[in-house]
Design a protein around this motif. Sequence first.
Motif, PDB file in Angstrom:
ATOM      1  N   GLY A 270       0.869  -1.165   0.000  1.00  0.00           N
ATOM      2  CA  GLY A 270       0.000   0.000   0.000  1.00  0.00           C
ATOM      3  C   GLY A 270       0.906   1.214   0.000  1.00  0.00           C
ATOM      4  O   GLY A 270       1.966   1.185   0.625  1.00  0.00           O
ATOM      5  N   CYS A 271       0.536   2.258  -0.696  1.00  0.00           N
ATOM      6  CA  CYS A 271       1.457   3.397  -0.804  1.00  0.00           C
ATOM      7  C   CYS A 271       0.694   4.692  -0.995  1.00  0.00           C
ATOM      8  O   CYS A 271      -0.526   4.706  -1.165  1.00  0.00           O
ATOM      9  CB  CYS A 271       2.418   3.176  -1.974  1.00  0.00           C
ATOM     10  N   GLY A 272       1.445   5.778  -0.985  1.00  0.00           N
ATOM     11  CA  GLY A 272       0.890   7.080  -1.309  1.00  0.00           C
ATOM     12  C   GLY A 272       1.084   7.356  -2.792  1.00  0.00           C
ATOM     13  O   GLY A 272       2.098   6.977  -3.365  1.00  0.00           O
TER      14      GLY A 272
ATOM     15  N   TYR B 170       5.047   9.521   7.641  1.00  0.00           N
ATOM     16  CA  TYR B 170       4.790   9.824   6.249  1.00  0.00           C
ATOM     17  C   TYR B 170       5.649  11.034   5.861  1.00  0.00           C
ATOM     18  O   TYR B 170       6.217  11.713   6.720  1.00  0.00           O
ATOM     19  CB  TYR B 170       3.294  10.120   6.026  1.00  0.00           C
ATOM     20  N   GLU B 171       5.715  11.298   4.558  1.00  0.00           N
ATOM     21  CA  GLU B 171       6.526  12.402   4.056  1.00  0.00           C
ATOM     22  C   GLU B 171       5.908  13.740   4.446  1.00  0.00           C
ATOM     23  O   GLU B 171       4.698  13.869   4.640  1.00  0.00           O
ATOM     24  CB  GLU B 171       6.606  12.359   2.520  1.00  0.00           C
TER      25      GLU B 171
ATOM     26  N   GLY C  78       6.377   4.955  -0.568  1.00  0.00           N
ATOM     27  CA  GLY C  78       6.052   3.939   0.420  1.00  0.00           C
ATOM     28  C   GLY C  78       7.234   3.618   1.300  1.00  0.00           C
ATOM     29  O   GLY C  78       8.255   4.321   1.272  1.00  0.00           O
ATOM     30  N   MET C  79       7.078   2.569   2.089  1.00  0.00           N
ATOM     31  CA  MET C  79       8.084   2.223   3.101  1.00  0.00           C
ATOM     32  C   MET C  79       8.576   0.783   2.970  1.00  0.00           C
ATOM     33  O   MET C  79       9.030   0.187   3.943  1.00  0.00           O
ATOM     34  CB  MET C  79       7.504   2.422   4.507  1.00  0.00           C
TER      35      MET C  79
ATOM     36  N   THR D 253      -3.299   3.808  -1.556  1.00  0.00           N
ATOM     37  CA  THR D 253      -4.320   3.834  -0.501  1.00  0.00           C
ATOM     38  C   THR D 253      -4.609   5.259  -0.043  1.00  0.00           C
ATOM     39  O   THR D 253      -5.584   5.505   0.647  1.00  0.00           O
ATOM     40  CB  THR D 253      -3.886   3.010   0.726  1.00  0.00           C
ATOM     41  N   ASN D 254      -3.737   6.162  -0.437  1.00  0.00           N
ATOM     42  CA  ASN D 254      -3.936   7.579  -0.072  1.00  0.00           C
ATOM     43  C   ASN D 254      -3.151   8.436  -1.056  1.00  0.00           C
ATOM     44  O   ASN D 254      -2.163   7.974  -1.635  1.00  0.00           O
ATOM     45  CB  ASN D 254      -3.427   7.848   1.350  1.00  0.00           C
TER      46      ASN D 254
ATOM     47  N   VAL E 119      -5.950   4.443   5.216  1.00  0.00           N
ATOM     48  CA  VAL E 119      -5.183   3.428   4.495  1.00  0.00           C
ATOM     49  C   VAL E 119      -5.883   2.070   4.598  1.00  0.00           C
ATOM     50  O   VAL E 119      -6.060   1.362   3.605  1.00  0.00           O
ATOM     51  CB  VAL E 119      -3.753   3.375   5.096  1.00  0.00           C
TER      52      VAL E 119
HETATM   53  I1  8IG Z   1      -0.295   2.723   2.902  1.00  0.00           I
HETATM   54  O1  8IG Z   1       1.808   8.209   1.768  1.00  0.00           O
HETATM   55  C1  8IG Z   1       1.076   4.158   2.715  1.00  0.00           C
HETATM   56  N1  8IG Z   1       2.340   3.880   2.935  1.00  0.00           N
HETATM   57  N2  8IG Z   1       6.025   6.680   2.687  1.00  0.00           N
HETATM   58  N3  8IG Z   1       3.893   7.453   2.221  1.00  0.00           N
HETATM   59  C2  8IG Z   1       4.721   6.453   2.592  1.00  0.00           C
HETATM   60  N4  8IG Z   1       4.302   5.241   2.849  1.00  0.00           N
HETATM   61  C3  8IG Z   1       2.997   5.011   2.738  1.00  0.00           C
HETATM   62  C4  8IG Z   1       2.083   5.982   2.379  1.00  0.00           C
HETATM   63  C5  8IG Z   1       2.561   7.289   2.099  1.00  0.00           C
HETATM   64  N5  8IG Z   1       0.867   5.421   2.366  1.00  0.00           N
END
Ligand code: 8IG
Length: 272
Positions: A124-126, A192-193, A210-211, A234-235, A250
Amino acid sequence: MSTTDFLNTDPFAAARAAADYIAEETAVDSHDVALVLGSGWGAAADLIGETTATLSAEEVPGFHAPAVEGHVGTIRSVLTADGKRALVLGARTHYYEGKGVRAVVHGIRAAAAAGCTTLVLTNGCGGLNDNWAPGTPVLIKDHINLTAASPLEGATFVDLTDLYSSRIRGLAREVDPTLGEGVYAQFTGPHYETPAEVQYAKRIGADLVGMSTALEAIAGRHAGMEVFGISLVTNLAAGISPVPLSHQEVIEAGQAAGPRISRLLADIIAKL
Ligand code: 8IG
């Protein structure tokens, strides 16, 4: 010696020990595909096939229990309709847990030692592209590793050209021609950033933040696996959207997208 000490003495021997344990406990001598489930992808394994064995992460040498709510701490052996054996890792260790890079990529190395020749990484990521609404799956075409770390140690000069298999991305687009693709930037987290960091990521060519994933992909390539990565946005990343980020958002985006991305992933795996 505890398995954690073992991981820190010889990570490849630790991976071998984990693989032997997995083969023994799942009664599957060799697996074919490794699948790492990230935020929002927890239900995806259910459509891939029949789960024939479930282990809890902490029983397998060198693995840890997951630190994040919404992550599933199991390792499953799944038999697909066409007879492939998938090893489903629901328990990713993140770099921000502070257990070191060896712990982060232990599951990847264990999967390779267990026979896997394909590695499917999900997260999942931004998203940086506001056309990608929360709930949109995106193929990873390349990454930018902003962790200042590597899973490789010593003079291990691994080529990362086409790290994210263009062959498998093509198969994914056969399943869903609407899939977009982007560059994933791995930050260390766990914060988050800032909006400024998101703009920085955008200027250096990232589409997703993401991370996870980048360090695992490197370890997967080093271990000789064909790597495929797919993100669930997810966002919208900080500052791209006017609303602040929340872990609850998320989880909800993951739940809403669950059925669609589960089907997608199962169909991609069926084509491998
Ligand atoms: I789910 O917006 C998720 N993981 N770095 N930034 C980072 N990791 C995330 C984010 C995000 N959303």
